[in-house]
Design a protein around this motif. Structure first.
Motif, PDB file in Angstrom:
ATOM      1  N   UNK A   9       0.704  -1.324  -0.119  1.00  0.00           N
ATOM      2  CA  UNK A   9       0.480  -0.023  -0.297  1.00  0.00           C
ATOM      3  C   UNK A   9       1.299   0.988   0.166  1.00  0.00           C
ATOM      4  N   UNK A  10       0.848   1.614  -0.810  1.00  0.00           N
ATOM      5  CA  UNK A  10       1.853   2.937  -1.368  1.00  0.00           C
ATOM      6  C   UNK A  10       1.300   4.633  -0.841  1.00  0.00           C
ATOM      7  N   UNK A  11       2.569   5.314  -0.789  1.00  0.00           N
ATOM      8  CA  UNK A  11       2.003   6.748  -0.391  1.00  0.00           C
ATOM      9  C   UNK A  11       3.432   7.290  -0.606  1.00  0.00           C
ATOM     10  N   UNK A  12       3.640   8.508  -1.603  1.00  0.00           N
ATOM     11  CA  UNK A  12       4.759   9.604  -1.832  1.00  0.00           C
ATOM     12  C   UNK A  12       4.811  10.035  -2.405  1.00  0.00           C
ATOM     13  N   UNK A  13       5.994  11.077  -1.794  1.00  0.00           N
ATOM     14  CA  UNK A  13       5.631  12.811  -1.469  1.00  0.00           C
ATOM     15  C   UNK A  13       7.120  13.485  -2.250  1.00  0.00           C
ATOM     16  N   UNK A  14       7.888  13.895  -3.056  1.00  0.00           N
ATOM     17  CA  UNK A  14       8.584  14.078  -3.611  1.00  0.00           C
ATOM     18  C   UNK A  14       8.657  15.852  -3.792  1.00  0.00           C
ATOM     19  N   UNK A  15       9.216  16.642  -3.083  1.00  0.00           N
ATOM     20  CA  UNK A  15       9.699  18.437  -3.352  1.00  0.00           C
ATOM     21  C   UNK A  15      11.090  18.413  -2.948  1.00  0.00           C
ATOM     22  N   UNK A  16      11.253  18.895  -4.197  1.00  0.00           N
ATOM     23  CA  UNK A  16      12.476  19.110  -4.899  1.00  0.00           C
ATOM     24  C   UNK A  16      12.994  21.101  -5.297  1.00  0.00           C
ATOM     25  N   UNK A  75      -5.426   0.856  -5.985  1.00  0.00           N
ATOM     26  CA  UNK A  75      -6.240   1.477  -4.924  1.00  0.00           C
ATOM     27  C   UNK A  75      -5.620   2.440  -4.560  1.00  0.00           C
ATOM     28  N   UNK A  76      -4.279   1.700  -3.454  1.00  0.00           N
ATOM     29  CA  UNK A  76      -4.060   1.963  -2.426  1.00  0.00           C
ATOM     30  C   UNK A  76      -2.181   2.827  -3.359  1.00  0.00           C
ATOM     31  N   UNK A  77      -2.400   3.063  -4.589  1.00  0.00           N
ATOM     32  CA  UNK A  77      -1.315   4.047  -4.937  1.00  0.00           C
ATOM     33  C   UNK A  77      -1.339   5.092  -4.849  1.00  0.00           C
ATOM     34  N   UNK A  78      -0.307   6.094  -4.235  1.00  0.00           N
ATOM     35  CA  UNK A  78      -0.112   7.477  -4.752  1.00  0.00           C
ATOM     36  C   UNK A  78       1.117   7.909  -4.734  1.00  0.00           C
ATOM     37  N   UNK A  79       1.365   9.082  -5.500  1.00  0.00           N
ATOM     38  CA  UNK A  79       2.930   9.792  -5.573  1.00  0.00           C
ATOM     39  C   UNK A  79       2.399  11.410  -6.348  1.00  0.00           C
ATOM     40  N   UNK A  80       3.033  12.291  -5.035  1.00  0.00           N
ATOM     41  CA  UNK A  80       3.059  13.431  -5.373  1.00  0.00           C
ATOM     42  C   UNK A  80       4.134  14.035  -5.318  1.00  0.00           C
ATOM     43  N   UNK A  81       4.462  13.934  -6.897  1.00  0.00           N
ATOM     44  CA  UNK A  81       5.983  15.252  -6.803  1.00  0.00           C
ATOM     45  C   UNK A  81       5.646  16.590  -7.434  1.00  0.00           C
ATOM     46  N   UNK A  82       6.557  17.152  -6.415  1.00  0.00           N
ATOM     47  CA  UNK A  82       6.615  18.832  -7.151  1.00  0.00           C
ATOM     48  C   UNK A  82       7.763  19.106  -6.971  1.00  0.00           C
ATOM     49  N   UNK A  83       8.087  19.874  -8.027  1.00  0.00           N
ATOM     50  CA  UNK A  83       9.954  20.353  -8.872  1.00  0.00           C
ATOM     51  C   UNK A  83       9.797  21.839  -9.119  1.00  0.00           C
TER      52      UNK A  83
END
Length: 75
Positions: free
Chosen positions: A30-37, A57-65
Protein backbone atom coordinates in the motif's frame (compact mmCIF):
# COMPACT_ATOMS: atom_id res chain seq x y z
CA UNK A 1 12.96 11.21 5.62
CA UNK A 2 11.54 7.74 5.10
CA UNK A 3 8.98 6.01 7.27
CA UNK A 4 7.26 2.65 7.10
CA UNK A 5 4.38 2.63 9.61
CA UNK A 6 3.03 -0.93 9.39
CA UNK A 7 3.36 -4.18 7.49
CA UNK A 8 1.99 -3.86 3.97
CA UNK A 9 2.04 -0.08 3.99
CA UNK A 10 4.57 2.17 2.31
CA UNK A 11 5.17 5.84 3.08
CA UNK A 12 7.89 7.97 1.53
CA UNK A 13 8.71 11.63 1.97
CA UNK A 14 11.70 13.33 0.36
CA UNK A 15 12.60 17.02 0.48
CA UNK A 16 15.57 18.46 -1.41
CA UNK A 17 16.69 22.03 -2.06
CA UNK A 18 19.48 23.04 -4.40
CA UNK A 19 22.30 21.72 -6.58
CA UNK A 20 22.43 18.28 -8.23
CA UNK A 21 19.19 16.74 -6.94
CA UNK A 22 18.15 13.18 -7.70
CA UNK A 23 15.54 10.92 -6.09
CA UNK A 24 14.35 7.36 -6.68
CA UNK A 25 11.59 5.63 -4.70
CA UNK A 26 10.46 2.04 -5.30
CA UNK A 27 7.47 0.82 -3.28
CA UNK A 28 5.56 -2.45 -3.06
CA UNK A 29 2.42 -2.75 -0.96
CA UNK A 30 0.00 0.00 0.00
CA UNK A 31 1.80 3.09 -1.30
CA UNK A 32 2.11 6.76 -0.57
CA UNK A 33 4.91 9.04 -1.72
CA UNK A 34 5.91 12.71 -1.72
CA UNK A 35 8.93 14.27 -3.42
CA UNK A 36 9.64 18.01 -3.20
CA UNK A 37 12.68 19.41 -5.02
CA UNK A 38 13.69 23.06 -5.41
CA UNK A 39 16.45 24.29 -7.70
CA UNK A 40 19.19 23.04 -10.03
CA UNK A 41 19.50 19.60 -11.67
CA UNK A 42 16.33 17.90 -10.40
CA UNK A 43 15.35 14.34 -11.30
CA UNK A 44 12.66 12.29 -9.55
CA UNK A 45 11.35 8.76 -10.17
CA UNK A 46 8.62 6.92 -8.24
CA UNK A 47 7.71 3.30 -8.98
CA UNK A 48 4.74 1.86 -7.09
CA UNK A 49 3.03 -1.52 -7.04
CA UNK A 50 0.16 -2.64 -4.86
CA UNK A 51 -0.30 -6.34 -4.41
CA UNK A 52 -3.29 -8.11 -2.93
CA UNK A 53 -7.03 -7.83 -3.13
CA UNK A 54 -7.17 -4.05 -3.48
CA UNK A 55 -5.07 -3.76 -6.64
CA UNK A 56 -3.79 -0.29 -7.50
CA UNK A 57 -6.19 1.54 -5.18
CA UNK A 58 -3.46 2.16 -2.59
CA UNK A 59 -1.08 4.06 -4.88
CA UNK A 60 -0.41 7.75 -4.45
CA UNK A 61 2.46 9.85 -5.80
CA UNK A 62 3.08 13.58 -5.52
CA UNK A 63 6.09 15.21 -7.18
CA UNK A 64 6.66 18.97 -6.99
CA UNK A 65 9.74 20.46 -8.64
CA UNK A 66 10.70 24.12 -8.99
CA UNK A 67 13.53 25.48 -11.09
CA UNK A 68 16.26 24.35 -13.51
CA UNK A 69 16.56 20.90 -15.17
CA UNK A 70 13.39 19.23 -13.88
CA UNK A 71 12.42 15.67 -14.81
CA UNK A 72 9.73 13.58 -13.11
CA UNK A 73 8.45 10.04 -13.66
CA UNK A 74 5.76 8.17 -11.72
CA UNK A 75 4.86 4.58 -12.57
Amino acid sequence: AIAAPAFGQSVSNLDQAGNSNAATVTQTGTNDSDIDQTGNNNTATVEQETIGAFGASGNNADIVQTGNFNTATAE
